[in-house]
Write a protein that holds these residues in place. Sequence first.
Motif, PDB file in Angstrom:
ATOM      1  N   ILE A 141     -11.849   0.975 -26.650  1.00 49.08           N
ATOM      2  CA  ILE A 141     -12.087   1.296 -25.329  1.00 49.08           C
ATOM      3  C   ILE A 141     -10.997   0.867 -24.480  1.00 49.08           C
ATOM      4  N   GLU A 142     -10.276  -0.275 -24.702  1.00 45.99           N
ATOM      5  CA  GLU A 142      -9.472  -0.895 -23.754  1.00 45.99           C
ATOM      6  C   GLU A 142      -8.001  -0.135 -24.184  1.00 45.99           C
ATOM      7  N   GLU A 143      -7.879   0.269 -25.166  1.00 43.83           N
ATOM      8  CA  GLU A 143      -6.759   0.751 -25.649  1.00 43.83           C
ATOM      9  C   GLU A 143      -6.832   2.287 -25.178  1.00 43.83           C
ATOM     10  N   CYS A 144      -7.988   2.729 -25.083  1.00 44.09           N
ATOM     11  CA  CYS A 144      -7.921   4.398 -24.804  1.00 44.09           C
ATOM     12  C   CYS A 144      -7.959   4.418 -23.285  1.00 44.09           C
ATOM     13  N   MET A 145      -8.520   3.414 -22.570  1.00 43.26           N
ATOM     14  CA  MET A 145      -8.563   3.338 -21.270  1.00 43.26           C
ATOM     15  C   MET A 145      -6.733   3.042 -20.625  1.00 43.26           C
ATOM     16  N   ASP A 146      -6.164   2.339 -21.364  1.00 46.95           N
ATOM     17  CA  ASP A 146      -4.782   2.329 -21.224  1.00 46.95           C
ATOM     18  C   ASP A 146      -3.928   3.461 -21.083  1.00 46.95           C
ATOM     19  N   LYS A 147      -4.595   4.416 -21.875  1.00 41.31           N
ATOM     20  CA  LYS A 147      -3.669   5.614 -22.312  1.00 41.31           C
ATOM     21  C   LYS A 147      -4.136   6.592 -21.125  1.00 41.31           C
ATOM     22  N   LEU A 148      -5.030   6.588 -20.487  1.00 44.37           N
ATOM     23  CA  LEU A 148      -5.382   7.349 -19.511  1.00 44.37           C
ATOM     24  C   LEU A 148      -4.483   7.578 -18.100  1.00 44.37           C
ATOM     25  N   PRO A 149      -4.363   8.842 -17.582  1.00 44.21           N
ATOM     26  CA  PRO A 149      -3.379   8.866 -16.348  1.00 44.21           C
ATOM     27  C   PRO A 149      -3.868   7.887 -15.354  1.00 44.21           C
ATOM     28  N   LEU A 150      -3.155   7.198 -14.664  1.00 47.14           N
ATOM     29  CA  LEU A 150      -3.535   6.310 -13.567  1.00 47.14           C
ATOM     30  C   LEU A 150      -4.518   6.703 -12.830  1.00 47.14           C
ATOM     31  N   ILE A 151      -4.480   8.061 -12.233  1.00 43.59           N
ATOM     32  CA  ILE A 151      -5.660   8.523 -11.219  1.00 43.59           C
ATOM     33  C   ILE A 151      -6.914   8.479 -12.045  1.00 43.59           C
ATOM     34  N   TYR A 209       0.859  -1.135  -0.034  1.00 45.70           N
ATOM     35  CA  TYR A 209      -0.005   0.013  -0.138  1.00 45.70           C
ATOM     36  C   TYR A 209       0.711   1.366   0.110  1.00 45.70           C
ATOM     37  N   ASN A 210       2.045   1.251   0.862  1.00 44.41           N
ATOM     38  CA  ASN A 210       3.102   2.376   0.512  1.00 44.41           C
ATOM     39  C   ASN A 210       3.556   2.406  -0.909  1.00 44.41           C
ATOM     40  N   LYS A 211       3.743   1.390  -1.744  1.00 48.95           N
ATOM     41  CA  LYS A 211       4.076   1.474  -3.176  1.00 48.95           C
ATOM     42  C   LYS A 211       3.179   1.987  -3.771  1.00 48.95           C
ATOM     43  N   VAL A 212       1.868   1.680  -3.609  1.00 48.07           N
ATOM     44  CA  VAL A 212       0.770   2.145  -4.097  1.00 48.07           C
ATOM     45  C   VAL A 212       0.511   3.849  -4.056  1.00 48.07           C
ATOM     46  N   SER A 213       0.703   4.200  -2.906  1.00 48.75           N
ATOM     47  CA  SER A 213       0.454   5.393  -2.396  1.00 48.75           C
ATOM     48  C   SER A 213       1.603   6.367  -2.958  1.00 48.75           C
ATOM     49  N   GLU A 214       2.874   5.939  -3.045  1.00 44.67           N
ATOM     50  CA  GLU A 214       3.940   6.488  -3.818  1.00 44.67           C
ATOM     51  C   GLU A 214       3.731   6.735  -5.263  1.00 44.67           C
ATOM     52  N   TYR A 215       3.314   5.525  -5.868  1.00 47.86           N
ATOM     53  CA  TYR A 215       3.058   5.751  -7.463  1.00 47.86           C
ATOM     54  C   TYR A 215       1.716   6.985  -7.525  1.00 47.86           C
ATOM     55  N   LYS A 216       0.951   6.727  -6.791  1.00 50.51           N
ATOM     56  CA  LYS A 216      -0.312   7.654  -6.851  1.00 50.51           C
ATOM     57  C   LYS A 216       0.309   9.284  -6.829  1.00 50.51           C
ATOM     58  N   ARG A 217       1.063   9.436  -5.742  1.00 51.18           N
ATOM     59  CA  ARG A 217       1.650  10.587  -5.667  1.00 51.18           C
ATOM     60  C   ARG A 217       2.460  11.246  -6.906  1.00 51.18           C
ATOM     61  N   GLN A 218       3.391  10.299  -7.514  1.00 55.48           N
ATOM     62  CA  GLN A 218       3.798  10.530  -8.718  1.00 55.48           C
ATOM     63  C   GLN A 218       2.745  10.970  -9.595  1.00 55.48           C
ATOM     64  N   ILE A 219       1.913  10.246  -9.911  1.00 56.19           N
ATOM     65  CA  ILE A 219       0.823  10.449 -10.970  1.00 56.19           C
ATOM     66  C   ILE A 219       0.259  11.902 -10.637  1.00 56.19           C
ATOM     67  N   LEU A 220      -0.259  12.170  -9.346  1.00 56.10           N
ATOM     68  CA  LEU A 220      -0.756  13.697  -8.951  1.00 56.10           C
ATOM     69  C   LEU A 220       0.218  14.688  -9.340  1.00 56.10           C
ATOM     70  N   LYS A 221       1.535  14.511  -9.289  1.00 53.95           N
ATOM     71  CA  LYS A 221       2.530  15.564  -9.589  1.00 53.95           C
ATOM     72  C   LYS A 221       2.398  15.799 -11.081  1.00 53.95           C
ATOM     73  N   TYR A 222       2.377  14.603 -11.883  1.00 54.54           N
ATOM     74  CA  TYR A 222       2.269  14.741 -13.270  1.00 54.54           C
ATOM     75  C   TYR A 222       1.132  15.398 -13.700  1.00 54.54           C
ATOM     76  N   GLU A 223       0.128  15.220 -12.996  1.00 50.05           N
ATOM     77  CA  GLU A 223      -1.180  15.782 -13.465  1.00 50.05           C
ATOM     78  C   GLU A 223      -1.672  17.222 -13.258  1.00 50.05           C
ATOM     79  N   LYS A 224      -0.591  17.745 -12.500  1.00 49.02           N
ATOM     80  CA  LYS A 224      -0.634  19.416 -12.091  1.00 49.02           C
ATOM     81  C   LYS A 224      -0.844  20.009 -13.203  1.00 49.02           C
ATOM     82  N   TYR A 225      -0.259  19.448 -14.402  1.00 44.31           N
ATOM     83  CA  TYR A 225      -0.317  20.270 -15.805  1.00 44.31           C
ATOM     84  C   TYR A 225      -0.904  19.279 -16.567  1.00 44.31           C
ATOM     85  N   ASP A 226      -2.419  19.481 -17.029  1.00 39.02           N
ATOM     86  CA  ASP A 226      -3.055  18.573 -17.491  1.00 39.02           C
ATOM     87  C   ASP A 226      -3.475  19.392 -18.914  1.00 39.02           C
TER      88      ASP A 226
END
Length: 193
Positions: free
Chosen positions: A133-143, A79-96
């Motif tokens: 749809i599956e291909e497009c889903m895979d391209k979404l940012p993780l969050i 769960y710590n690894k998942v949280s770390e990864y989500k934080r990285q994604i949120l940093k990336y999404e600051k510019y969307d």
Amino acid sequence: MQNFSDPNFINSLKRGDQSAMEILISAYSGHLLNAALGMGFGREKSQDIAHSTWLTFFEVVHKFEGRSHIRTFLFGIFYNKVSEYKRQILKYEKYDPIEEVMEARFVDNGHWQSEWPSDPHEALVNTQGLSIIEECMDKLPLIQKSVFYLKVVKELSSEEICHTLEISSTNLRQLLYRSKTRLKECIERKGAK
């Protein structure tokens, strides 16, 4: 069947005993992978998270005091690894860039530039819909993918999603809107090919 709470087994893990490690990996690798998949990660990212969890686990297992089950210790790391990864994604999404994409999709009167086909079933069949749809889903940012998956596919309540992903209800609505918009954009683009 191995008793993972057995002090002798725990001591074997702490000493780095290869056979004890293999037993534990065999018992819980599938669980880690399925947990990551269930959180909306793709197969490759789920494997990365599981692998990273194991690496950290074996680096810190010597600190395990046996006050909880070894599985609890392992999944705490997960769960710590998942949280770390989500934080990285949120940093990336600051510019969307989706805002710029959205502006380009509307005409001056506020309507979409192009309309969906009148028969959605026909559109899906004609464009090999599910694979698109599956291909497009895979391209979404993780969050965004996680929010869409939990809300639309798993049909969880907004409260459950906010709690699971540690986001506000306002953020949830925004992420859901963005995921739907990105999916529509991607599906239209791929359907036009």
